[in-house]
Write a protein that holds these residues in place. Structure first.
Motif, mmCIF file in Angstrom:
data_model
loop_
_atom_site.group_PDB
_atom_site.id
_atom_site.type_symbol
_atom_site.label_atom_id
_atom_site.label_comp_id
_atom_site.label_asym_id
_atom_site.label_seq_id
_atom_site.Cartn_x
_atom_site.Cartn_y
_atom_site.Cartn_z
ATOM 1 N N ARG A 277 -9.683 16.794 14.137
ATOM 2 C CA ARG A 277 -9.958 15.307 13.564
ATOM 3 C C ARG A 277 -10.042 15.361 12.121
ATOM 4 N NH1 ARG A 277 -15.433 14.314 14.888
ATOM 5 N NH2 ARG A 277 -15.669 14.789 12.795
ATOM 6 N N LEU A 278 -10.662 16.217 11.361
ATOM 7 C CA LEU A 278 -10.428 16.454 9.838
ATOM 8 C C LEU A 278 -9.188 16.890 9.445
ATOM 9 C CD1 LEU A 278 -12.472 16.644 7.570
ATOM 10 C CD2 LEU A 278 -12.756 19.031 7.822
ATOM 11 N N ASP A 279 -8.408 17.455 10.252
ATOM 12 C CA ASP A 279 -6.933 17.736 9.775
ATOM 13 C C ASP A 279 -6.226 16.481 9.912
ATOM 14 O OD1 ASP A 279 -7.426 20.460 9.280
ATOM 15 O OD2 ASP A 279 -6.481 21.318 11.211
ATOM 16 N N ALA A 280 -6.301 15.786 10.930
ATOM 17 C CA ALA A 280 -5.852 14.490 11.103
ATOM 18 C C ALA A 280 -6.188 13.463 10.001
ATOM 19 C CB ALA A 280 -6.233 13.821 12.429
ATOM 20 N N GLU A 281 -7.583 13.518 9.634
ATOM 21 C CA GLU A 281 -7.700 12.738 8.618
ATOM 22 C C GLU A 281 -7.140 13.016 7.326
ATOM 23 O OE1 GLU A 281 -12.042 12.524 8.669
ATOM 24 O OE2 GLU A 281 -12.324 11.527 10.394
ATOM 25 N N ARG A 282 -7.242 14.216 7.075
ATOM 26 C CA ARG A 282 -6.461 14.722 5.643
ATOM 27 C C ARG A 282 -5.014 14.299 5.737
ATOM 28 N NH1 ARG A 282 -9.462 20.559 5.792
ATOM 29 N NH2 ARG A 282 -11.437 19.828 4.751
ATOM 30 N N ALA A 283 -4.363 14.387 6.920
ATOM 31 C CA ALA A 283 -3.012 13.945 6.930
ATOM 32 C C ALA A 283 -2.757 12.544 6.791
ATOM 33 C CB ALA A 283 -2.643 14.681 8.528
ATOM 34 N N LEU A 284 -3.371 11.945 7.365
ATOM 35 C CA LEU A 284 -3.346 10.529 7.096
ATOM 36 C C LEU A 284 -3.690 9.833 5.784
ATOM 37 C CD1 LEU A 284 -5.029 9.254 10.515
ATOM 38 C CD2 LEU A 284 -2.535 8.886 9.783
ATOM 39 N N ARG A 285 -4.526 10.637 5.057
ATOM 40 C CA ARG A 285 -4.920 10.125 3.615
ATOM 41 C C ARG A 285 -3.792 10.764 2.917
ATOM 42 N NH1 ARG A 285 -9.809 13.024 3.024
ATOM 43 N NH2 ARG A 285 -10.781 12.492 4.946
ATOM 44 N N ALA A 286 -3.153 11.690 2.934
ATOM 45 C CA ALA A 286 -1.937 12.281 2.256
ATOM 46 C C ALA A 286 -0.865 11.404 2.499
ATOM 47 C CB ALA A 286 -1.866 13.889 2.593
ATOM 48 N N ALA A 287 -0.519 10.897 3.697
ATOM 49 C CA ALA A 287 0.458 9.931 3.818
ATOM 50 C C ALA A 287 0.597 8.553 3.385
ATOM 51 C CB ALA A 287 0.692 9.885 5.472
ATOM 52 N N GLN A 288 -0.744 8.237 2.880
ATOM 53 C CA GLN A 288 -0.789 7.060 2.121
ATOM 54 C C GLN A 288 -0.403 6.854 0.838
ATOM 55 O OE1 GLN A 288 -5.054 6.211 2.126
ATOM 56 N NE2 GLN A 288 -5.418 5.456 4.233
ATOM 57 N N PRO A 289 0.328 5.537 0.835
ATOM 58 C CA PRO A 289 1.096 5.511 -0.689
ATOM 59 C C PRO A 289 0.223 5.603 -1.777
ATOM 60 C CG PRO A 289 1.289 3.405 0.610
ATOM 61 C CD PRO A 289 0.526 4.417 1.387
ATOM 62 N N VAL A 290 0.706 6.086 -2.837
ATOM 63 C CA VAL A 290 -0.094 6.230 -4.187
ATOM 64 C C VAL A 290 0.043 4.994 -4.854
ATOM 65 C CG1 VAL A 290 -0.765 7.501 -5.815
ATOM 66 C CG2 VAL A 290 -0.282 8.790 -3.992
ATOM 67 N N GLY A 291 -1.096 4.206 -5.246
ATOM 68 C CA GLY A 291 -0.591 3.177 -6.209
ATOM 69 C C GLY A 291 -0.978 1.920 -5.463
ATOM 70 N N PRO A 292 -0.477 0.767 -5.946
ATOM 71 C CA PRO A 292 -0.851 -0.594 -5.584
ATOM 72 C C PRO A 292 0.000 -0.902 -4.291
ATOM 73 C CG PRO A 292 0.199 -0.865 -7.566
ATOM 74 C CD PRO A 292 -0.234 0.643 -7.551
ATOM 75 N N ALA A 293 -0.161 -1.459 -3.282
ATOM 76 C CA ALA A 293 0.586 -1.954 -2.193
ATOM 77 C C ALA A 293 1.692 -2.971 -2.637
ATOM 78 C CB ALA A 293 -0.251 -2.471 -1.175
ATOM 79 N N PRO A 294 2.755 -2.968 -2.153
ATOM 80 C CA PRO A 294 3.858 -3.879 -2.725
ATOM 81 C C PRO A 294 3.127 -5.287 -2.041
ATOM 82 C CG PRO A 294 4.752 -2.741 -0.838
ATOM 83 C CD PRO A 294 3.500 -2.063 -1.207
ATOM 84 N N ARG A 295 3.724 -6.425 -2.993
ATOM 85 C CA ARG A 295 3.471 -7.651 -2.609
ATOM 86 C C ARG A 295 4.458 -8.235 -1.851
ATOM 87 N NH1 ARG A 295 0.538 -10.432 -8.119
ATOM 88 N NH2 ARG A 295 -0.977 -9.027 -8.282
ATOM 89 N N SER A 296 3.964 -8.981 -0.904
ATOM 90 C CA SER A 296 5.136 -9.757 0.072
ATOM 91 C C SER A 296 5.320 -11.137 -0.727
ATOM 92 C CB SER A 296 4.726 -9.997 1.478
ATOM 93 O OG SER A 296 3.620 -10.674 1.311
ATOM 94 N N ARG A 297 6.624 -11.547 -0.523
ATOM 95 C CA ARG A 297 6.751 -12.967 -1.382
ATOM 96 C C ARG A 297 6.891 -13.954 -0.433
ATOM 97 N NH1 ARG A 297 12.221 -11.395 -4.885
ATOM 98 N NH2 ARG A 297 11.350 -9.750 -5.853
#
Length: 70
Positions: free
Chosen positions: A48-68
């Motif tokens: 579970r800890l490995d999966a949490e780390r992998a999910l955190r690493a896969a999240q984009p860095v920076g602000p999320a793109p805005r939808s128009r």
């Protein structure tokens, strides 16, 4: 003077002794099963800890793109 001999075995004492002999192996099995469960919980926690780390690493860095608005 009254002679005192060894204590007479009672049915309760005999049943307790018999139960102890019969359940000795069961107690050992229960301890083995409990230890196996502890080990399995440790493996699940590590996964579970490995999966949490992998999910955190896969999240984009920076602000999320805005939808128009369309």
């Amino acid at each position: 003077m009254q002679l005192v001999g060894p204590p007479r075995p009672t049915v309760g004492n005999a049943l307790r002794a018999l139960e102890e002999r019969l359940l000795r192996g069961g107690r050992r099995t229960a301890l083995h099963n409990a230890w196996a469960a502890v080990q399995e919980d440790r493996v699940r926690a590590a996964a579970r800890l490995d999966a949490e780390r992998a999910l955190r690493a896969a999240q984009p860095v920076g602000p999320a793109p805005r939808s128009r608005p369309s």
